[in-house]
Design an enzyme around this catalytic site. Sequence first.
Site, PDB file in Angstrom:
ATOM      1  N   ASP A 141      -0.909  -3.560  10.053  1.00  0.00           N
ATOM      2  CA  ASP A 141      -2.423  -4.022   9.957  1.00  0.00           C
ATOM      3  C   ASP A 141      -3.151  -2.968  10.533  1.00  0.00           C
ATOM      4  OD1 ASP A 141      -3.436  -6.159   8.540  1.00  0.00           O
ATOM      5  OD2 ASP A 141      -4.997  -6.274  10.007  1.00  0.00           O
ATOM      6  N   SER A 142      -4.121  -2.456   9.571  1.00  0.00           N
ATOM      7  CA  SER A 142      -5.153  -1.589  10.056  1.00  0.00           C
ATOM      8  C   SER A 142      -6.575  -1.872   9.622  1.00  0.00           C
ATOM      9  CB  SER A 142      -4.439  -0.123   9.724  1.00  0.00           C
ATOM     10  OG  SER A 142      -4.362  -0.210   8.348  1.00  0.00           O
TER      11      SER A 142
ATOM     12  N   PHE B   3      -6.774   7.421   0.947  1.00  0.00           N
ATOM     13  CA  PHE B   3      -7.006   6.357   0.646  1.00  0.00           C
ATOM     14  C   PHE B   3      -8.327   5.674   1.415  1.00  0.00           C
ATOM     15  CE2 PHE B   3      -5.259   2.854   3.353  1.00  0.00           C
ATOM     16  CZ  PHE B   3      -4.408   3.764   4.082  1.00  0.00           C
TER      17      PHE B   3
ATOM     18  N   ASN C  48       0.983  -1.108   0.127  1.00  0.00           N
ATOM     19  CA  ASN C  48       0.096   0.015   0.124  1.00  0.00           C
ATOM     20  C   ASN C  48       0.825   1.241  -0.086  1.00  0.00           C
ATOM     21  OD1 ASN C  48      -1.745   2.112   0.856  1.00  0.00           O
ATOM     22  ND2 ASN C  48      -3.174   0.828   1.919  1.00  0.00           N
TER      23      ASN C  48
END
Length: 181
Positions: A64-65, A139, A8
């Site tokens: 990680d989200s 985003f 990302n």
Amino acid sequence: MLHFVTTNKHKFQESALFLKKHSIPIDHIYLECPEIRSDSFEEIAANAAEYAYKRIKKPLFVEDSGLCIKALQSFPGTFSSWTLKKIGLDGILKLMKSIKNREAEFISVIAYCNEKGIKTFKANCIGTIAVRLMGIKGFGYDPIFIPTGYTKTFGQDFKLKNKLSHRVKALEKFASYLNGD
Ligand code: IMP
């Protein structure tokens, strides 16, 4: 050199910008790590860090989200990426249509791995889900997330995001650890 393993580019840009201010330069490694199915951001991040370290064998971190919506029992949570692909922001707004309690939180977990093992850093950012899409910056769920105490979404105000996002808060903890504060 510290490596951030992510596919990302937004996550990388936000993190590089923050860490640079703390004199921690980072390098981008574009590697897709398999994501285990779990309700725990920590478990997913730690697993991905372990996977990446086995291949890269250099100090690295992954992140990680996701977005947890209170009225939806924390959905989409660890399934945020998948949900966005399936139903999009419009789908989330539809789910929230008649719901008054619009509280939500973004969660970020950084998993750092070096020869000593894995360490995780977790943080959140509390806010509400907007009633419509607002802004095109950032985003993911940025155009529908309004942090508490403000009226604009992260999609409208990127400076605000870089000041108080879940990612920035997790990075703050990580930077303090790295700098030995
Ligand atoms: P993962 O961490 O790669 O599993 O993906 C997390 C997903 O959560 C992303 O694809 C976004 O949809 C969402 N997400 C995580 N952080 C943010 C953020 O800072 N802004 C908006 N959406 C986010």
